[in-house]
Structure formats: structure tokens, C-alpha cells
Design a protein around this motif. Structure first.
Motif, PDB file in Angstrom:
ATOM      1  N   LEU A 120       0.165  -5.490  -8.497  1.00  0.00           N
ATOM      2  CA  LEU A 120      -0.759  -4.171  -9.007  1.00  0.00           C
ATOM      3  C   LEU A 120       0.440  -3.216  -9.345  1.00  0.00           C
ATOM      4  O   LEU A 120       0.552  -2.528 -10.257  1.00  0.00           O
ATOM      5  N   ILE A 121       1.408  -3.124  -8.459  1.00  0.00           N
ATOM      6  CA  ILE A 121       2.574  -1.985  -8.691  1.00  0.00           C
ATOM      7  C   ILE A 121       3.553  -2.356  -9.978  1.00  0.00           C
ATOM      8  O   ILE A 121       3.674  -1.631 -10.818  1.00  0.00           O
ATOM      9  N   GLN A 146      -9.077  -4.310 -12.726  1.00  0.00           N
ATOM     10  CA  GLN A 146      -8.822  -5.237 -11.645  1.00  0.00           C
ATOM     11  C   GLN A 146     -10.011  -5.293 -10.565  1.00  0.00           C
ATOM     12  O   GLN A 146     -10.226  -6.442  -9.895  1.00  0.00           O
ATOM     13  N   CYS A 194       9.140  -5.812  -1.367  1.00  0.00           N
ATOM     14  CA  CYS A 194       8.382  -7.007  -1.397  1.00  0.00           C
ATOM     15  C   CYS A 194       9.027  -8.157  -0.530  1.00  0.00           C
ATOM     16  O   CYS A 194       8.171  -8.675   0.141  1.00  0.00           O
ATOM     17  N   TRP A 205      -2.586 -10.532   0.481  1.00  0.00           N
ATOM     18  CA  TRP A 205      -2.665  -9.279   0.086  1.00  0.00           C
ATOM     19  C   TRP A 205      -1.319  -8.609  -0.471  1.00  0.00           C
ATOM     20  O   TRP A 205      -1.389  -7.596  -1.173  1.00  0.00           O
ATOM     21  N   ILE A 206      -0.258  -8.898   0.256  1.00  0.00           N
ATOM     22  CA  ILE A 206       0.977  -8.471   0.143  1.00  0.00           C
ATOM     23  C   ILE A 206       1.448  -8.587  -1.528  1.00  0.00           C
ATOM     24  O   ILE A 206       1.693  -7.723  -2.217  1.00  0.00           O
ATOM     25  N   CYS A 207       1.129 -10.009  -1.994  1.00  0.00           N
ATOM     26  CA  CYS A 207       1.291 -10.437  -3.295  1.00  0.00           C
ATOM     27  C   CYS A 207       0.441  -9.522  -4.216  1.00  0.00           C
ATOM     28  O   CYS A 207       1.045  -8.910  -5.274  1.00  0.00           O
ATOM     29  N   VAL A 208      -0.904  -9.201  -3.888  1.00  0.00           N
ATOM     30  CA  VAL A 208      -1.720  -8.563  -4.869  1.00  0.00           C
ATOM     31  C   VAL A 208      -1.252  -7.037  -4.879  1.00  0.00           C
ATOM     32  O   VAL A 208      -1.199  -6.446  -6.047  1.00  0.00           O
ATOM     33  N   VAL A 209      -0.822  -6.356  -3.787  1.00  0.00           N
ATOM     34  CA  VAL A 209      -0.323  -5.044  -3.850  1.00  0.00           C
ATOM     35  C   VAL A 209       0.858  -4.978  -4.552  1.00  0.00           C
ATOM     36  O   VAL A 209       0.820  -4.117  -5.691  1.00  0.00           O
ATOM     37  N   PHE A 210       1.882  -6.015  -4.636  1.00  0.00           N
ATOM     38  CA  PHE A 210       2.960  -5.881  -5.386  1.00  0.00           C
ATOM     39  C   PHE A 210       2.965  -5.943  -7.061  1.00  0.00           C
ATOM     40  O   PHE A 210       3.786  -5.571  -7.863  1.00  0.00           O
TER      41      PHE A 210
END
Length: 483
Positions: free
Chosen positions: A247-248, A281, A196, A240-245
Motif C-alpha cells: 500500500l505504501i 483497496q 520492509c 500483513w507486513i506485505c500488505v502494508v508495504f
């Protein structure tokens, strides 16, 4: 109850925690921001406290039982929250009250993300780093880290792990030895944090901001180094990076471990909770986007979708990052997102809330009761995926929900008794009990202007949320203290 053995363990854990004051002191040295003295003083004070607790009881070595495990977890988070407040209390510029220092510390450790601080852009780098570090340590649970160390000190960690780990099924272990389980969780946690940070840095953040925001993203905490949170960067890629991580991090870490072990990403899609989590989500994002686009809140569809996805995921996973004030969004969206935080992340994730699997099972139990009204003599089982669950699991979840509702109502009424209006009291309770952070009304931006009594009540709410109600509530039952 073996009180001296409990004090010995608390002393060890506080002594270990005191060393977390040193990285911020090093940051202060690097950036020459003048904020390092508070952390050196806090290190010395907390180390001495740990030593005083441990040394007279150093010979009290014994195996923990379930009762001692619960008590240690609650006491440790309480003591740790108080020890974590020392650097804030020792700060000279700007100085804050002891109540605010304790609130900020507990908010960080419980990954709530509610803050009483304003003007973050002008704070020393050491203080900013420390706030993010608190969330990172609290995210996975410092107890889980400690159980990898405690066996070497002559104390088994299984009871601590059961008391600390979120989710309805607490007896399942990923590896035969509990210390190995804790280590594997932290390997995954650390790897995600580094990935991240690298992504944030590549997207345009400074190295310092990338590290700090990776801490609070993987912890689903929500603290930022800027008053404007991620809105400071005004960068859709960072969003978008924040959203992906997020969700992970909102997925069960045991599921991550299973995927790593089997080297098959399809394991994710065999898990019913994971699929429902993603569906929630997606539905929230599309609903927010539709309303925002219809009301022309943003100039382009791309911006509206980016903002919708970011805020929907951030609030519903209980992170609480912001790029815009979701409290000012049209129609029902602010209340919708606040209620979405009640669901939170998956069991075994760093997210807060009731957890997806609990909400699903509550829904299935409701459907079963409706079916029983139509067919009183029929036998209906509740299945999660293809597996039928025993009634004791469903009963435990109903008990949890009842306790959650009771704590929520008592907290909200207590806040209203301090003079809060009903909307602020409701959203503040939801924000702290769900470990979310931002609320509505007077606490939409920060919690600095509410009364000290309200802050103290909310600190207790954060603890209830972080320890999943029962772990703390069990201490208030006469049975717990009976020999």
C-alpha cells in the motif's frame, strides 16, 4: 537525431549496469552455491559492450532534446533487458533457453513478476538474489537513478525524467534540480526497502529471504525465492507486513516526499488520488472476504480476512505475490481481481496498470458527457479535489486510454494466433501489459509452458506497460523521425 551521442549515453548506462552483476556473485561466494561464474562472465561481457559503445563516441557531448530522451529511454530498457538476460543464459545448472532468459530479465526489470522458472527452492542463492535485485532496480526506474549521475557526465537528465516518470503530469518536479529529485526519490525508496526487510526479518523470515522479498515488495514486483511465493512461509503476520508495504509503495512517491518535507502525515489525506486508492483497496478486500467466508473457503474468519486482504492488495497493486491460487477462488473473484489490476497503483508509484488518477479522470469525463446530454449549453469543468483541470490533460488521458486499448487488443489477438485459448490470452496480456505477473488458465502458475513466440510478444507488452504506452508508441509515428 544525434545518434552517436545516444550510443555514448547507452554505453555509459550499460557500463554502470554491469556492476549490478557483482552483488549476486558475492552472494554466491558467501553461500558457496556454485552459481557465481555466470555473473562474473555477464559482468565482463556487459562491461565490454558498454565500453565498445562509449569509447568511439566519448567526445560526443551534447544536450538532449525531447526526441533523443524518448529514444534513449526505449533503447536503454531494451538493451538493459538484453544485458540482464546474460546471467540466465550463462547458467549451467539448470540451463534455460535464450528466449526464457530474455523473458525472465524483462519481467524482472519491468517489475511484471511473470516467471518461466520452476523449482526455485533448488536454484542457487545468487540467481534468486539477482531476480529480486532486477525488480528492485526496475521498480523506481533505473533511468531516474541515472539522471542523478548523467549531469556529472555532461548530459542533462530532464528529458529522460519526463519520458520515464509515470502519471499524467510529467513536468512537475519536487526539487529545482532534476538530479536532486532523483536522489530524494531513491532516499525514500531505500529507506522503505530497509524498513520492509527489517519487518520481514522480525516476523520470521531468514535474513536472505527478508532482503530479497523487501526488494520485490517495494518494487511491487512479485518475484519470490520460493515456488509457493509468500505462501511458503504460511505466516499471517508476514502477509500483513506485505500488505502494508504494498500500500505504501502503491502511493505516489512525490506525495511521500511532501510528507517527509513538511513532516505532516495529513498531506496524504489532502490528496484525492490517495483517498480513492485506499477506498478501492478496502472495497476489494471486504468483497473478497464476504465471498470467501460465505463459501467457507477457509476455516476461520481471521484466515479468510487475511487471505482476502493479501490477495486483493497484491493483485490490484500489480505485485502478484501469492499465498494461495486466486484462480481457484469461487464465483467472479478471479476475474474481479484481474480487472482490478487494470487500475493499479497511484501515478508516480512503483505499481503498474492505468493508474488510479487516470481511471478517476476517465470516470469524471464520462459523467461530464452525460451531463452535457442533459444540458447541452452548460459548461462543466472536471475537478480533481478542488482544482479544475485543463481540457488538454483530460484529452491526453483519453488518448492514452485509446492507445492502451489498441495495444491490448493487438497483443491479445497475436497471442491467440500462437494457439492460446481466449482466457489464457486475455489474462496473459493483462498480466504483462499491467506489469502484474500471474494470470489465469495456462499462465496461472507460470509462463514456462507457452510457445516461445508468445513469450516474445509478451516481452513487448511488458515494455509497453513499463513505459506507459506513449513513450514506446511515439517511436512508431512518422512525425517522430521527421527532422
Amino acid at each position: 537525431m544525434k545518434y552517436r551521442a545516444i550510443i555514448r549515453i547507452l554505453g555509459i548506462l550499460v557500463g554502470i549496469f554491469s556492476f549490478t552483476m557483482l552483488p549476486p556473485a558475492l552472494v554466491s561466494l558467501i553461500y558457496k552455491d556454485g552459481g557465481g561464474l555466470a555473473f562474473v562472465l555477464a559482468f565482463v561481457a556487459s562491461f565490454l559492450i558498454g565500453l565498445v559503445m562509449w569509447y568511439p563516441n566519448r567526445q560526443e557531448v551534447s544536450e538532449l532534446k525531447a526526441r533523443e530522451g524518448f529514444l534513449i529511454v526505449v533503447l536503454f530498457w531494451t538493451v538493459l533487458g538484453l544485458a540482464g538476460s546474460l546471467p540466465f543464459a550463462f547458467m549451467s545448472a539448470p540451463s534455460i533457453s535464450m528466449t526464457d532468459a530474455i523473458f525472465e530479465s524483462f519481467s524482472g526489470l519491468t517489475t511484471t513478476g511473470a516467471t518461466v522458472l520452476t523449482g526455485l527452492d533448488f536454484y542457487p542463492k545468487a540467481v534468486l538474489f539477482y531476480r529480486q535485485q532486477l525488480q528492485w532496480l526496475g521498480g523506481m526506474g533505473i533511468i531516474v537513478l541515472a539522471v542523478a549521475i548523467l549531469p556529472m557526465l555532461g548530459v542533462g537528465g530532464l528529458q529522460l525524467y519526463r519520458a520515464e516518470t509515470p502519471g499524467p503530469v510529467k513536468d512537475s518536479k519536487m526539487t529545482p534540480r532534476i538530479a536532486d529529485t532523483a536522489k530524494h526519490l531513491w532516499y525514500i525508496y531505500l529507506t522503505l526497502t530497509l524498513a520492509c526487510a527489517g519487518a520481514y526479518w522480525a516476523a520470521g523470515m531468514t535474513f536472505f529471504d527478508a532482503i530479497c522479498h523487501s526488494f520485490s515488495t517495494i518494487a511491487i514486483g512479485g518475484f519470490s525465492t520460493h515456488d509457493a511465493s509468500l505462501g511458503y512461509f504460511d505466516n499471517p503476520v508476514i502477509n500483513w507486513i506485505c500488505v502494508v508495504f504494498l500500500l505504501i509503495s502503491g502511493v505516489n512517491f512525490a506525495l511521500h516526499y511532501g510528507v517527509v518535507k513538511t513532516r505532516s502525515i495529513f498531506n496524504y489525506f489532502k490528496d484525492p488520488e490517495f483517498k480513492i486508492f485506499l477506498l478501492i483497496q478496502l472495497a476489494l478486500t471486504l468483497l473478497c472476504f464476504t465471498v470467501l467466508w460465505q463459501h467457507q473457503v477457509y476455516d476461520t474468519a481471521e484466515t479468510a480476512f487475511n487471505q482476502a486482504a493479501f490477495q486483493a492488495v497484491s493483485i490490484s497493486t500489480t505485485a502478484g505475490f501469492a499465498t494461495d491460487s486466486f484462480a481457484d477462488w469461487p464465483l467472479f473473484l478471479p476475474i474481479l481481481l484481474l480487472f482490478a489490476s487494470f487500475i493499479g497503483g497511484c501515478a508516480g508509484s512503483t505499481g503498474g496498470g492505468l493508474k488510479v488518477v487516470r481511471v478517476v479522470l476517465l470516470y469524471l469525463q464520462g459523467v461530464r458527457e452525460l451531463n452535457r446530454l442533459v444540458h447541452p449549453k452548460a459548461v462543466f469543468s472536471i475537478k480533481l479535489g478542488r482544482r479544475a483541470l485543463p481540457d488538454k490533460v483530460v484529452d491526453a488521458i483519453w488518448g492514452f486510454f485509446s492507445a492502451y486499448a489498441l495495444v491490448f487488443v493487438i497483443t491479445m489477438i497475436s497471442l491467440m494466433a500462437t494457439g492460446m485459448n481466449d482466457l489464457t490470452a486475455f489474462s496473459a496480456t493483462a498480466a504483462c501489459l499491467n506489469n502484474l505477473g500471474p494470470g489465469l488458465g495456462e499462465v496461472a502458475a507460470h509462463f514456462g509452458n507457452i510457445p516461445d513466440t508468445a513469450k516474445q510478444i509478451l516481452v513487448v507488452a511488458m515494455l509497453f506497460g513499463r513505459l506507459e504506452i506513449f513513450t514506446l508508441l511515439v517511436l512508431f509515428t512518422p512525425t517522430f523521425w521527421r527532422s
